[in-house]
Motif scaffolding. Sequence first.
Motif, PDB file in Angstrom:
ATOM      1  N   VAL A   9       0.837  -1.331   0.009  1.00 44.01           N
ATOM      2  CA  VAL A   9      -0.303   0.172   0.032  1.00 44.01           C
ATOM      3  C   VAL A   9       0.829   1.137  -0.168  1.00 44.01           C
ATOM      4  O   VAL A   9       1.648   1.313   0.849  1.00 44.01           O
ATOM      5  CB  VAL A   9      -1.131   0.191   1.027  1.00 44.01           C
ATOM      6  CG1 VAL A   9      -1.628   1.246   1.327  1.00 44.01           C
ATOM      7  CG2 VAL A   9      -1.706  -1.192   1.193  1.00 44.01           C
ATOM      8  N   ASP A  10       0.779   2.055  -1.051  1.00 43.75           N
ATOM      9  CA  ASP A  10       1.396   3.289  -1.066  1.00 43.75           C
ATOM     10  C   ASP A  10       0.996   4.309   0.120  1.00 43.75           C
ATOM     11  O   ASP A  10      -0.231   4.860  -0.259  1.00 43.75           O
ATOM     12  CB  ASP A  10       1.454   3.862  -2.429  1.00 43.75           C
ATOM     13  CG  ASP A  10       2.249   5.320  -2.564  1.00 43.75           C
ATOM     14  OD1 ASP A  10       2.664   5.930  -1.554  1.00 43.75           O
ATOM     15  OD2 ASP A  10       2.690   5.453  -3.644  1.00 43.75           O
ATOM     16  N   ARG A  11       1.435   4.420   1.234  1.00 42.69           N
ATOM     17  CA  ARG A  11       0.902   5.185   2.170  1.00 42.69           C
ATOM     18  C   ARG A  11       0.933   6.877   1.862  1.00 42.69           C
ATOM     19  O   ARG A  11       0.109   7.546   2.489  1.00 42.69           O
ATOM     20  CB  ARG A  11       1.617   4.948   3.592  1.00 42.69           C
ATOM     21  CG  ARG A  11       1.397   3.455   3.839  1.00 42.69           C
ATOM     22  CD  ARG A  11       2.292   3.004   5.119  1.00 42.69           C
ATOM     23  NE  ARG A  11       1.980   3.630   6.382  1.00 42.69           N
ATOM     24  CZ  ARG A  11       1.019   3.169   7.198  1.00 42.69           C
ATOM     25  NH1 ARG A  11       0.742   1.826   6.940  1.00 42.69           N
ATOM     26  NH2 ARG A  11       0.829   3.849   8.275  1.00 42.69           N
ATOM     27  N   ARG A  12       1.737   7.008   0.768  1.00 35.15           N
ATOM     28  CA  ARG A  12       1.605   8.606   0.334  1.00 35.15           C
ATOM     29  C   ARG A  12       0.218   8.726  -0.261  1.00 35.15           C
ATOM     30  O   ARG A  12      -0.144  10.025  -0.510  1.00 35.15           O
ATOM     31  CB  ARG A  12       2.732   8.832  -0.396  1.00 35.15           C
ATOM     32  CG  ARG A  12       3.998   8.888   0.339  1.00 35.15           C
ATOM     33  CD  ARG A  12       5.098   8.912  -0.511  1.00 35.15           C
ATOM     34  NE  ARG A  12       5.364   7.841  -1.418  1.00 35.15           N
ATOM     35  CZ  ARG A  12       5.817   7.849  -2.521  1.00 35.15           C
ATOM     36  NH1 ARG A  12       6.370   8.704  -2.977  1.00 35.15           N
ATOM     37  NH2 ARG A  12       5.677   6.485  -3.221  1.00 35.15           N
ATOM     38  N   CYS A  14      -2.761   6.581  -0.064  1.00 31.43           N
ATOM     39  CA  CYS A  14      -3.873   5.975   0.738  1.00 31.43           C
ATOM     40  C   CYS A  14      -4.677   7.185   1.046  1.00 31.43           C
ATOM     41  O   CYS A  14      -4.324   8.173   1.914  1.00 31.43           O
ATOM     42  CB  CYS A  14      -3.377   5.120   2.096  1.00 31.43           C
ATOM     43  SG  CYS A  14      -4.542   4.655   2.835  1.00 31.43           S
ATOM     44  N   ARG A  16      -7.340   6.621   3.286  1.00 28.20           N
ATOM     45  CA  ARG A  16      -7.917   6.192   4.452  1.00 28.20           C
ATOM     46  C   ARG A  16      -9.463   6.236   4.632  1.00 28.20           C
ATOM     47  O   ARG A  16     -10.031   6.299   5.370  1.00 28.20           O
ATOM     48  CB  ARG A  16      -7.551   7.321   5.705  1.00 28.20           C
ATOM     49  CG  ARG A  16      -6.068   7.668   5.789  1.00 28.20           C
ATOM     50  CD  ARG A  16      -5.942   8.603   6.615  1.00 28.20           C
ATOM     51  NE  ARG A  16      -4.282   8.741   6.930  1.00 28.20           N
ATOM     52  CZ  ARG A  16      -3.873   9.940   7.415  1.00 28.20           C
ATOM     53  NH1 ARG A  16      -4.562  10.984   7.187  1.00 28.20           N
ATOM     54  NH2 ARG A  16      -2.360   9.942   7.493  1.00 28.20           N
ATOM     55  N   ASP A  31      -3.849   1.482  10.691  1.00 33.01           N
ATOM     56  CA  ASP A  31      -3.098   2.055  11.659  1.00 33.01           C
ATOM     57  C   ASP A  31      -3.855   2.944  12.488  1.00 33.01           C
ATOM     58  O   ASP A  31      -5.161   3.231  12.224  1.00 33.01           O
ATOM     59  CB  ASP A  31      -1.823   2.453  11.323  1.00 33.01           C
ATOM     60  CG  ASP A  31      -1.713   3.898  10.459  1.00 33.01           C
ATOM     61  OD1 ASP A  31      -2.778   4.557  10.550  1.00 33.01           O
ATOM     62  OD2 ASP A  31      -0.575   4.127  10.111  1.00 33.01           O
ATOM     63  N   GLN A  35      -4.584   4.740   8.193  1.00 27.72           N
ATOM     64  CA  GLN A  35      -3.833   4.557   7.091  1.00 27.72           C
ATOM     65  C   GLN A  35      -3.773   2.967   6.917  1.00 27.72           C
ATOM     66  O   GLN A  35      -3.659   2.277   7.826  1.00 27.72           O
ATOM     67  CB  GLN A  35      -2.564   5.035   6.874  1.00 27.72           C
ATOM     68  CG  GLN A  35      -2.597   6.517   6.435  1.00 27.72           C
ATOM     69  CD  GLN A  35      -1.207   7.145   5.691  1.00 27.72           C
ATOM     70  OE1 GLN A  35      -0.583   6.785   6.453  1.00 27.72           O
ATOM     71  NE2 GLN A  35      -1.249   7.310   4.641  1.00 27.72           N
ATOM     72  N   SER A  36      -4.072   2.506   5.753  1.00 27.12           N
ATOM     73  CA  SER A  36      -4.124   1.106   5.481  1.00 27.12           C
ATOM     74  C   SER A  36      -2.858   0.461   5.384  1.00 27.12           C
ATOM     75  O   SER A  36      -1.669   1.353   4.781  1.00 27.12           O
ATOM     76  CB  SER A  36      -4.623   0.687   4.110  1.00 27.12           C
ATOM     77  OG  SER A  36      -4.558  -0.642   3.901  1.00 27.12           O
ATOM     78  N   HIS A  37      -2.333  -0.657   5.520  1.00 29.02           N
ATOM     79  CA  HIS A  37      -1.211  -1.508   5.082  1.00 29.02           C
ATOM     80  C   HIS A  37      -1.246  -3.108   5.149  1.00 29.02           C
ATOM     81  O   HIS A  37      -2.491  -3.253   5.582  1.00 29.02           O
ATOM     82  CB  HIS A  37       0.103  -0.951   6.026  1.00 29.02           C
ATOM     83  CG  HIS A  37       0.030  -1.605   7.537  1.00 29.02           C
ATOM     84  ND1 HIS A  37      -0.692  -0.840   8.405  1.00 29.02           N
ATOM     85  CD2 HIS A  37       0.260  -3.017   8.214  1.00 29.02           C
ATOM     86  CE1 HIS A  37      -0.843  -1.798   9.580  1.00 29.02           C
ATOM     87  NE2 HIS A  37      -0.057  -2.713   9.430  1.00 29.02           N
TER      88      HIS A  37
END
Length: 77
Positions: A9-12, A14, A16, A31, A35-37
């Motif tokens: 998952v590209d947290r930049r 995401c 949410r 988290d 944010q997803s991971h």
Amino acid sequence: MSGRWNVSVDRRVCARTGLCAASAPAQFELDETGQSHARAETTAGSDEVMEAAESCPVEAIAISDAETGEPLFPPES
């Protein structure tokens, strides 16, 4: 294509929304900031994982074949 996929998952990117964690809770979690991971970098390929990636409104989820590295999602333009 092997039966194992690399999932990230590209947290930049995401947004949410939590759609991935809702549709594939065994593979994705949120988290404390929402944010997803991916729970694991490599997982068994499944319709559930692909549907979670496809449901992401910003295409933050990338899936590739764990053996070959071939991109499976998002589709190449």
